[in-house]
Design a protein around this motif. Sequence first.
Motif, mmCIF file in Angstrom:
data_model
loop_
_atom_site.group_PDB
_atom_site.id
_atom_site.type_symbol
_atom_site.label_atom_id
_atom_site.label_comp_id
_atom_site.label_asym_id
_atom_site.label_seq_id
_atom_site.Cartn_x
_atom_site.Cartn_y
_atom_site.Cartn_z
ATOM 1 N N LEU A 7 0.830 -1.202 0.000
ATOM 2 C CA LEU A 7 0.000 0.000 0.000
ATOM 3 C C LEU A 7 0.869 1.260 0.000
ATOM 4 C CD1 LEU A 7 -2.794 1.282 0.060
ATOM 5 C CD2 LEU A 7 -2.746 1.086 2.560
ATOM 6 N N ALA A 8 1.949 1.249 0.774
ATOM 7 C CA ALA A 8 2.847 2.412 0.794
ATOM 8 C C ALA A 8 3.456 2.642 -0.578
ATOM 9 C CB ALA A 8 3.939 2.209 1.837
ATOM 10 N N LEU A 9 3.812 1.573 -1.270
ATOM 11 C CA LEU A 9 4.376 1.708 -2.612
ATOM 12 C C LEU A 9 3.349 2.300 -3.565
ATOM 13 C CD1 LEU A 9 6.719 1.162 -4.579
ATOM 14 C CD2 LEU A 9 5.736 -1.095 -4.948
ATOM 15 N N VAL A 10 2.110 1.847 -3.475
ATOM 16 C CA VAL A 10 1.058 2.374 -4.348
ATOM 17 C C VAL A 10 0.785 3.842 -4.023
ATOM 18 C CG1 VAL A 10 -1.382 2.173 -4.982
ATOM 19 C CG2 VAL A 10 0.015 0.126 -4.765
ATOM 20 N N ILE A 11 0.768 4.184 -2.745
ATOM 21 C CA ILE A 11 0.522 5.583 -2.358
ATOM 22 C C ILE A 11 1.633 6.487 -2.862
ATOM 23 C CG2 ILE A 11 0.431 7.162 -0.378
ATOM 24 C CD1 ILE A 11 -1.124 5.006 1.125
ATOM 25 N N GLU A 12 2.883 6.045 -2.734
ATOM 26 C CA GLU A 12 4.027 6.877 -3.111
ATOM 27 C C GLU A 12 4.281 6.918 -4.620
ATOM 28 O OE1 GLU A 12 5.842 8.792 -1.060
ATOM 29 O OE2 GLU A 12 4.529 8.187 0.577
ATOM 30 N N ALA A 13 3.681 6.000 -5.363
ATOM 31 C CA ALA A 13 3.950 5.907 -6.805
ATOM 32 C C ALA A 13 3.479 7.164 -7.523
ATOM 33 C CB ALA A 13 3.261 4.686 -7.382
ATOM 34 N N ASP A 14 4.385 7.740 -8.275
ATOM 35 C CA ASP A 14 4.052 8.903 -9.083
ATOM 36 C C ASP A 14 4.829 8.802 -10.382
ATOM 37 O OD1 ASP A 14 2.845 11.296 -9.775
ATOM 38 O OD2 ASP A 14 4.527 12.477 -9.014
ATOM 39 N N PRO A 15 4.252 8.478 -11.456
ATOM 40 C CA PRO A 15 2.843 8.231 -11.732
ATOM 41 C C PRO A 15 2.426 6.856 -11.232
ATOM 42 C CG PRO A 15 4.118 7.833 -13.709
ATOM 43 C CD PRO A 15 5.077 8.334 -12.655
ATOM 44 N N PRO A 16 1.106 6.575 -11.186
ATOM 45 C CA PRO A 16 0.637 5.252 -10.743
ATOM 46 C C PRO A 16 1.241 4.141 -11.596
ATOM 47 C CG PRO A 16 -1.198 6.787 -10.889
ATOM 48 C CD PRO A 16 -0.004 7.487 -11.482
ATOM 49 N N MET A 17 1.433 2.973 -10.974
ATOM 50 C CA MET A 17 2.094 1.857 -11.647
ATOM 51 C C MET A 17 1.119 0.728 -11.923
ATOM 52 S SD MET A 17 5.657 1.540 -9.517
ATOM 53 C CE MET A 17 4.909 1.438 -7.910
ATOM 54 N N GLY A 18 1.461 -0.091 -12.922
ATOM 55 C CA GLY A 18 0.718 -1.304 -13.210
ATOM 56 C C GLY A 18 1.196 -2.429 -12.318
ATOM 57 N N SER A 19 0.470 -3.551 -12.340
ATOM 58 C CA SER A 19 0.802 -4.657 -11.442
ATOM 59 C C SER A 19 2.175 -5.255 -11.756
ATOM 60 C CB SER A 19 -0.277 -5.727 -11.489
ATOM 61 O OG SER A 19 -0.408 -6.233 -12.799
ATOM 62 N N ALA A 20 2.591 -5.284 -13.024
ATOM 63 C CA ALA A 20 3.906 -5.846 -13.372
ATOM 64 C C ALA A 20 5.032 -4.995 -12.777
ATOM 65 C CB ALA A 20 4.056 -5.935 -14.882
ATOM 66 N N GLU A 21 4.907 -3.691 -12.864
ATOM 67 C CA GLU A 21 5.936 -2.813 -12.306
ATOM 68 C C GLU A 21 5.952 -2.885 -10.777
ATOM 69 O OE1 GLU A 21 7.492 1.810 -12.523
ATOM 70 O OE2 GLU A 21 5.686 1.242 -13.614
ATOM 71 N N ILE A 22 4.777 -2.976 -10.177
ATOM 72 C CA ILE A 22 4.706 -3.119 -8.722
ATOM 73 C C ILE A 22 5.368 -4.426 -8.300
ATOM 74 C CG2 ILE A 22 3.139 -3.418 -6.764
ATOM 75 C CD1 ILE A 22 1.178 -1.544 -8.223
ATOM 76 N N ALA A 23 5.100 -5.513 -9.042
ATOM 77 C CA ALA A 23 5.717 -6.807 -8.738
ATOM 78 C C ALA A 23 7.237 -6.717 -8.830
ATOM 79 C CB ALA A 23 5.189 -7.877 -9.693
ATOM 80 N N ASP A 24 7.741 -6.018 -9.845
ATOM 81 C CA ASP A 24 9.203 -5.843 -9.972
ATOM 82 C C ASP A 24 9.770 -5.075 -8.796
ATOM 83 O OD1 ASP A 24 9.242 -7.205 -12.349
ATOM 84 O OD2 ASP A 24 9.240 -5.397 -13.605
ATOM 85 N N ARG A 25 9.105 -4.021 -8.400
ATOM 86 C CA ARG A 25 9.595 -3.212 -7.277
ATOM 87 C C ARG A 25 9.536 -3.964 -5.954
ATOM 88 N NH1 ARG A 25 8.673 2.876 -8.121
ATOM 89 N NH2 ARG A 25 9.521 3.098 -10.204
ATOM 90 N N MET A 26 8.530 -4.833 -5.800
ATOM 91 C CA MET A 26 8.376 -5.591 -4.557
ATOM 92 C C MET A 26 9.190 -6.880 -4.574
ATOM 93 S SD MET A 26 6.234 -3.957 -2.530
ATOM 94 C CE MET A 26 5.649 -5.182 -1.403
#
Length: 136
Positions: free
Chosen positions: A14-33
């Motif tokens: 959730l913190a990653l999604v809140i801080e994301a600028d611009p918003p990210m897709g699920s693939a990019e979120i998976a890479d970051r996590m």
Amino acid sequence: MSSTTLTPGLQRLLALVIEADPPMGSAEIADRMCRSQSHTTDRLRILRNRGLIAPTSHGKAAVWAATDKALAIRAANADGVQRDAARQRDRAAAAAAAERWASSSMVCRIVPAGSAPPPVRPPAPFSVFSLAAMSA
């Protein structure tokens, strides 16, 4: 589990999604996590079902953005986060002080028997008899 109680993994997501600028897709979120995409999409679904994030379209792809509910929860928990950060700083300072103390020269270090150099014997004290034998 209540709607505002999140596991540490969900909190990080959730913190990653809140801080994301611009918003990210699920693939990019998976890479970051550093998680698989299926694991990440399962967790995103949990956050979406709790009303904390919402998918928005960005061209053909869907990106994830935090909802007002998530931002309100984050603002309400800001004091707790600051307290946790202060506790972490205090623990780090105490650990650094303990490390400085442990590395000071006044502390006796215990080393394994094979790694220490052999002890050096101090010279024997002179006596009157040994001085007489040296002069003769």
